[in-house]
Design an enzyme around this catalytic site. Structure first.
Site, PDB file in Angstrom:
ATOM      1  N   ASN A  75      -7.298  14.342   0.214  1.00 33.62           N
ATOM      2  CA  ASN A  75      -7.296  15.777   0.522  1.00 33.62           C
ATOM      3  C   ASN A  75      -8.231  16.535  -0.409  1.00 33.62           C
ATOM      4  O   ASN A  75      -8.437  16.142  -1.562  1.00 33.62           O
ATOM      5  CB  ASN A  75      -5.873  16.349   0.433  1.00 33.62           C
ATOM      6  N   PHE A 135      -2.079  19.427 -14.629  1.00 34.89           N
ATOM      7  CA  PHE A 135      -3.267  19.039 -15.385  1.00 34.89           C
ATOM      8  C   PHE A 135      -3.981  17.889 -14.684  1.00 34.89           C
ATOM      9  O   PHE A 135      -4.657  17.080 -15.328  1.00 34.89           O
ATOM     10  CB  PHE A 135      -2.878  18.583 -16.797  1.00 34.89           C
ATOM     11  N   CYS A 137      -5.221  18.083 -10.891  1.00 40.41           N
ATOM     12  CA  CYS A 137      -5.987  18.309  -9.670  1.00 40.41           C
ATOM     13  C   CYS A 137      -7.444  17.893  -9.890  1.00 40.41           C
ATOM     14  O   CYS A 137      -8.110  18.405 -10.790  1.00 40.41           O
ATOM     15  CB  CYS A 137      -5.918  19.774  -9.266  1.00 40.41           C
ATOM     16  N   ASN A 202      -1.078  12.125 -10.609  1.00 41.23           N
ATOM     17  CA  ASN A 202      -1.717  13.040  -9.684  1.00 41.23           C
ATOM     18  C   ASN A 202      -2.724  12.215  -8.877  1.00 41.23           C
ATOM     19  O   ASN A 202      -2.856  11.021  -9.066  1.00 41.23           O
ATOM     20  CB  ASN A 202      -2.398  14.180 -10.443  1.00 41.23           C
ATOM     21  N   THR A 203      -3.454  12.854  -8.011  1.00 40.17           N
ATOM     22  CA  THR A 203      -4.329  12.123  -7.102  1.00 40.17           C
ATOM     23  C   THR A 203      -5.575  11.582  -7.801  1.00 40.17           C
ATOM     24  O   THR A 203      -6.012  12.086  -8.830  1.00 40.17           O
ATOM     25  CB  THR A 203      -4.742  13.007  -5.926  1.00 40.17           C
ATOM     26  N   CYS A 351      -4.253 -21.388   3.869  1.00 34.23           N
ATOM     27  CA  CYS A 351      -4.092 -21.776   2.465  1.00 34.23           C
ATOM     28  C   CYS A 351      -5.235 -22.689   2.027  1.00 34.23           C
ATOM     29  O   CYS A 351      -5.801 -22.537   0.944  1.00 34.23           O
ATOM     30  CB  CYS A 351      -2.749 -22.452   2.249  1.00 34.23           C
ATOM     31  N   CYS A 355      -8.184 -21.807  -0.783  1.00 35.86           N
ATOM     32  CA  CYS A 355      -8.227 -22.636  -1.991  1.00 35.86           C
ATOM     33  C   CYS A 355      -9.540 -23.420  -2.073  1.00 35.86           C
ATOM     34  O   CYS A 355     -10.143 -23.525  -3.137  1.00 35.86           O
ATOM     35  CB  CYS A 355      -7.037 -23.594  -2.000  1.00 35.86           C
ATOM     36  N   CYS A 382      -3.656 -28.059  -8.997  1.00 40.55           N
ATOM     37  CA  CYS A 382      -3.080 -26.722  -8.777  1.00 40.55           C
ATOM     38  C   CYS A 382      -2.858 -26.001 -10.101  1.00 40.55           C
ATOM     39  O   CYS A 382      -2.231 -26.544 -11.021  1.00 40.55           O
ATOM     40  CB  CYS A 382      -1.763 -26.835  -8.023  1.00 40.55           C
ATOM     41  N   CYS A 388      -2.517 -19.260  -2.279  1.00 42.12           N
ATOM     42  CA  CYS A 388      -2.048 -19.859  -1.027  1.00 42.12           C
ATOM     43  C   CYS A 388      -0.761 -19.201  -0.548  1.00 42.12           C
ATOM     44  O   CYS A 388      -0.587 -18.952   0.655  1.00 42.12           O
ATOM     45  CB  CYS A 388      -1.854 -21.369  -1.201  1.00 42.12           C
TER      46      CYS A 388
END
Length: 424
Positions: A75, A135, A137, A202-203, A351, A355, A382, A388
């Site tokens: 916005n 504080f 915006c 805030n945004t 998976c 991998c 692994c 995975c």
């Protein structure tokens, strides 16, 4: 049945679900509808000095997920475009009609002591329960020396907070900007200035996308655009991290936190509370789905609490904080490996592809005479990265199993492979 009532920085509310300072809290009509739906509190859309801010058209844009749902919301709207006098009158009327609900008022004025002194006293006369200092915006207002222009300078955060604490008896909540390198610095400044609590996030500065036909970002204002503030489900991980940083920082430990950022259901709220939040604020979900979502939020949270034996919000507030630490303190000798449930596996191969192409070549593919494939994890290769498990479309098909290494726990500060071990 679980008790959802809270007392946050001295402000009481029947439940922790508050509407954040935004279009949903811009006027008495909206706020009263929200209270009728069951919201525990609101933070009134940010007030400023007259003349009121002037907004543009259009104001919003969004990012959508694969199902067409809003995952991120942007916005470029400013603070209230209604007069201060009208807002103050409506705040007073709403608080008189709904004395059991939390009514906090968001504020943003010039970084001058007299301006803050005047407006906090005006708000105090309405009977509001608290102040939230905006504080954060990120658009429109920083160019005028307000919003994030204050929140990004710790000295300003401390100074303005102290002014408000000097001239008002109301609890002061400082709303922090995420557009900063280290959120803890601003939180520490707010606490030093006497803040009763902080709210975040805030945004986030954002451009959600470009119209490739007209070559302009959205939202479009007569062929031009600008960066706006990003919120919604997409920012939740960022918000959770920043809430957790403040909750576990020794210098801000114990400072009440109102969690904001992508909260759309009871589970989101529970996660913020588990990381230390005492209340949660919602905006995007209410704008997309309406005020009635709070009914499911309340019932969902209450039912979950009952299932866990939590009688009050305080019973699980902050329980995840001790389990959140710096990377260097994680156990280097802990090991998991992936296991594929062959009865659940559909042979899609996601998976294996992930991998094989991008990770550790730790999954073996076997082709069968009937044209199908099966997959097995190569334990020795692994590393337990979880890729995975994450990419598998079948719930519970791949699980990470703990391996007994026979080694004592050891973190990176103790690891002989760390060349800076002594300095750590």
């Amino acid at each position: 049945m679980a008790d959802l009532s809270i007392e946050f920085a001295g402000i009481k509310a029947p439940n922790p679900f508050w509407l954040a300072s935004a279009p949903p809290t811009d006027k008495a009509y909206n706020v009263e509808r929200a209270f009728e739906a069951g919201w525990g509190g609101v933070v009134w859309k940010t007030l400023g000095e007259d003349p009121a801010a002037v907004n543009v058209s259009s104001r919003y844009s969004a990012v959508f997920d694969a199902n067409g749902e809003v995952s991120g919301f942007n916005n470029i709207e400013l603070i209230t475009d209604r007069s201060l006098e009208v807002n103050l009158r409506e705040i007073e009327a709403v608080k008189k009609s709904w004395p059991d609900r939390a009514v906090v008022v968001s504020l943003m004025v010039q970084c001058e002591e007299e301006s803050w002194k005047k407006i906090v006293k005006q708000v105090e006369q309405t009977g509001a329960d608290g102040l939230e200092l905006n504080f954060g915006c990120p658009h429109g207002m920083p160019e005028r020396g307000m919003g994030a222009a204050v929140g990004q300078v710790p000295e300003y955060v401390e100074m303005v907070t102290r002014w408000c604490k000097t001239y008002s008896r109301l609890p002061v909540i400082v709303k922090l900007t995420p557009n900063i390198t280290d959120i803890r610095v601003a939180a520490r400044a707010a606490k030093t200035g006497g803040a009763d609590a902080v709210s975040l996030i805030n945004t986030i500065n954002s451009i959600t996308g470009i119209d490739l036909d007209d070559m302009v970002a959205r939202p479009i204002v007569d062929g031009k655009s600008t960066h706006g503030g990003y919120c919604g489900p997409a920012v939740k991980p960022i918000a959770l991290n920043m809430v957790g940083e403040i909750a576990r920082d020794p210098q801000t430990y114990g400072l009440p936190i109102s969690g904001i950022g992508g909260i759309g259901n009871w589970r989101d709220a529970a996660e913020f509370i588990a990381l230390g939040s005492g209340s949660v604020q919602v905006c995007t979900a209410a704008m997309v789905y309406g005020f009635r979502i709070v009914k499911e939020m309340k019932s969902g949270l209450s039912n979950w609490m009952d299932s866990k034996g939590y009688e009050s919000i305080q019973d699980f507030q902050g329980l995840a904080v001790p389990n959140t630490t710096d990377w260097k303190y994680l156990n280097m000798n802990y090991k998991v490996v992936a296991k594929i449930d062959q009865d659940k596996c559909t042979g899609c191969g996601r998976c294996y592809i992930g991998c094989e192409d991008t990770s550790h070549q730790a999954i073996d593919i076997k082709s069968h005479d009937d044209g199908t494939n099966s997959f097995e994890v190569i334990d020795a290769k692994c590393v337990g990265c979880n890729l995975c498990e994450i990419s598998c479309p079948i719930e519970g098909c791949i699980k990470m199993e703990v391996q007994d290494t026979g080694l004592e726990p050891m973190n990176w500060t103790e690891d002989p492979r760390n060349p800076y071990r002594d300095a750590s």
